[in-house]
Write a protein that holds these residues in place. Structure first.
Motif, PDB file in Angstrom:
ATOM      1  N   LYS A 192     -13.902   1.705  -1.498  1.00 54.39           N
ATOM      2  CA  LYS A 192     -13.065   0.638  -1.050  1.00 54.39           C
ATOM      3  C   LYS A 192     -12.922  -0.753  -2.017  1.00 54.39           C
ATOM      4  O   LYS A 192     -11.456  -0.953  -1.657  1.00 54.39           O
ATOM      5  N   ILE A 193     -13.842  -0.800  -3.614  1.00 52.91           N
ATOM      6  CA  ILE A 193     -13.053  -1.473  -4.103  1.00 52.91           C
ATOM      7  C   ILE A 193     -11.851  -0.669  -5.177  1.00 52.91           C
ATOM      8  O   ILE A 193     -10.927  -1.675  -5.362  1.00 52.91           O
ATOM      9  N   ARG A 194     -11.831   0.823  -5.037  1.00 53.02           N
ATOM     10  CA  ARG A 194     -10.544   0.656  -5.866  1.00 53.02           C
ATOM     11  C   ARG A 194      -9.475   1.300  -5.142  1.00 53.02           C
ATOM     12  O   ARG A 194      -8.489   0.362  -5.572  1.00 53.02           O
ATOM     13  N   ILE A 195      -9.628   1.438  -3.604  1.00 52.26           N
ATOM     14  CA  ILE A 195      -8.260   0.889  -2.543  1.00 52.26           C
ATOM     15  C   ILE A 195      -8.187  -1.216  -2.611  1.00 52.26           C
ATOM     16  O   ILE A 195      -6.552  -0.943  -3.130  1.00 52.26           O
ATOM     17  N   LEU A 196      -8.667  -1.359  -2.471  1.00 46.79           N
ATOM     18  CA  LEU A 196      -8.819  -2.828  -2.681  1.00 46.79           C
ATOM     19  C   LEU A 196      -8.017  -3.536  -3.837  1.00 46.79           C
ATOM     20  O   LEU A 196      -6.786  -3.861  -4.032  1.00 46.79           O
ATOM     21  N   GLU A 197      -8.215  -2.885  -4.869  1.00 48.64           N
ATOM     22  CA  GLU A 197      -7.920  -3.171  -6.359  1.00 48.64           C
ATOM     23  C   GLU A 197      -6.251  -2.529  -6.484  1.00 48.64           C
ATOM     24  O   GLU A 197      -5.299  -3.292  -7.096  1.00 48.64           O
ATOM     25  N   PHE A 198      -6.478  -1.116  -6.297  1.00 45.60           N
ATOM     26  CA  PHE A 198      -4.793  -1.420  -6.173  1.00 45.60           C
ATOM     27  C   PHE A 198      -3.996  -1.767  -5.058  1.00 45.60           C
ATOM     28  O   PHE A 198      -2.625  -2.148  -5.666  1.00 45.60           O
ATOM     29  N   VAL A 199      -4.232  -2.526  -4.081  1.00 41.87           N
ATOM     30  CA  VAL A 199      -3.615  -3.187  -3.059  1.00 41.87           C
ATOM     31  C   VAL A 199      -3.193  -4.408  -4.189  1.00 41.87           C
ATOM     32  O   VAL A 199      -1.578  -4.847  -4.012  1.00 41.87           O
ATOM     33  N   LEU A 200      -4.111  -4.741  -4.309  1.00 45.57           N
ATOM     34  CA  LEU A 200      -4.255  -5.944  -5.252  1.00 45.57           C
ATOM     35  C   LEU A 200      -2.737  -5.509  -6.507  1.00 45.57           C
ATOM     36  O   LEU A 200      -1.633  -7.117  -6.661  1.00 45.57           O
ATOM     37  N   HIS A 201      -3.257  -4.222  -7.296  1.00 45.74           N
ATOM     38  CA  HIS A 201      -2.491  -4.550  -8.047  1.00 45.74           C
ATOM     39  C   HIS A 201      -0.676  -4.207  -7.533  1.00 45.74           C
ATOM     40  O   HIS A 201       0.718  -4.745  -7.790  1.00 45.74           O
ATOM     41  N   ASP A 202      -0.970  -3.559  -6.480  1.00 51.33           N
ATOM     42  CA  ASP A 202       0.760  -3.548  -6.107  1.00 51.33           C
ATOM     43  C   ASP A 202       1.404  -4.568  -5.693  1.00 51.33           C
ATOM     44  O   ASP A 202       2.548  -4.370  -5.660  1.00 51.33           O
ATOM     45  N   THR A 203       0.363  -5.164  -4.611  1.00 53.79           N
ATOM     46  CA  THR A 203       1.413  -7.006  -4.460  1.00 53.79           C
ATOM     47  C   THR A 203       1.697  -7.946  -5.356  1.00 53.79           C
ATOM     48  O   THR A 203       2.616  -7.965  -5.529  1.00 53.79           O
ATOM     49  N   GLY A 204       0.910  -7.734  -6.649  1.00 55.75           N
ATOM     50  CA  GLY A 204       0.966  -8.711  -7.720  1.00 55.75           C
ATOM     51  C   GLY A 204       2.989  -8.263  -8.525  1.00 55.75           C
ATOM     52  O   GLY A 204       3.079  -8.524  -8.219  1.00 55.75           O
ATOM     53  N   LEU A 205       2.443  -6.709  -8.735  1.00 54.34           N
ATOM     54  CA  LEU A 205       4.134  -6.185  -8.108  1.00 54.34           C
ATOM     55  C   LEU A 205       5.222  -6.396  -7.420  1.00 54.34           C
ATOM     56  O   LEU A 205       6.133  -6.653  -8.419  1.00 54.34           O
ATOM     57  N   TYR A 206       4.945  -6.503  -5.960  1.00 53.01           N
ATOM     58  CA  TYR A 206       5.699  -7.174  -6.025  1.00 53.01           C
ATOM     59  C   TYR A 206       6.223  -8.416  -6.164  1.00 53.01           C
ATOM     60  O   TYR A 206       7.021  -9.036  -6.028  1.00 53.01           O
ATOM     61  N   LEU A 207       5.413  -9.382  -5.935  1.00 54.30           N
ATOM     62  CA  LEU A 207       5.230 -10.971  -6.271  1.00 54.30           C
ATOM     63  C   LEU A 207       5.927 -10.861  -7.472  1.00 54.30           C
ATOM     64  O   LEU A 207       6.439 -11.672  -7.439  1.00 54.30           O
ATOM     65  N   ASP A 208       6.183  -9.721  -9.180  1.00 56.75           N
ATOM     66  CA  ASP A 208       6.664 -10.185  -9.559  1.00 56.75           C
ATOM     67  C   ASP A 208       8.270 -11.060 -10.120  1.00 56.75           C
ATOM     68  O   ASP A 208       8.801 -11.081  -9.862  1.00 56.75           O
TER      69      ASP A 208
END
Length: 83
Positions: A10-26
């Motif tokens: 679950k932690i790994r999935i959420l870390e991926f989600v945050l990373h991916d969302t951060g790229l979008y927010l860039d």
């Protein structure tokens, strides 16, 4: 799958989600829905990490909350959990 592995996954999935969302927010820094999504998932990740740490020990060295004894080495390292 045991609860430790499930929580780590679950932690790994959420870390991926945050990373991916951060790229979008860039590229979309004013997207309020994406910002809410990021913050919601950030809270979920923080809660999952806190839960993992309370049951199984810290995931990273910076999460050690020890004043009198260095506890980082006492439990199996997160990558030592059997597959």
């Amino acid at each position: 799958m045991d609860s430790q592995k499930e929580l780590l996954n679950k932690i790994r999935i959420l870390e991926f989600v945050l990373h991916d969302t951060g790229l979008y927010l860039d590229t979309h820094p004013l997207d309020q829905e994406a910002l809410r999504y990021y913050h919601t998932n950030r809270e979920m990740l923080d809660a999952a990490i806190d839960e993992y740490t309370s049951y199984y020990g810290p995931l990273t060295m910076d999460a050690v909350l020890s004043k009198n004894k260095w506890t980082w080495i006492e439990k199996p390292w997160p990558w030592e959990v059997e597959a």
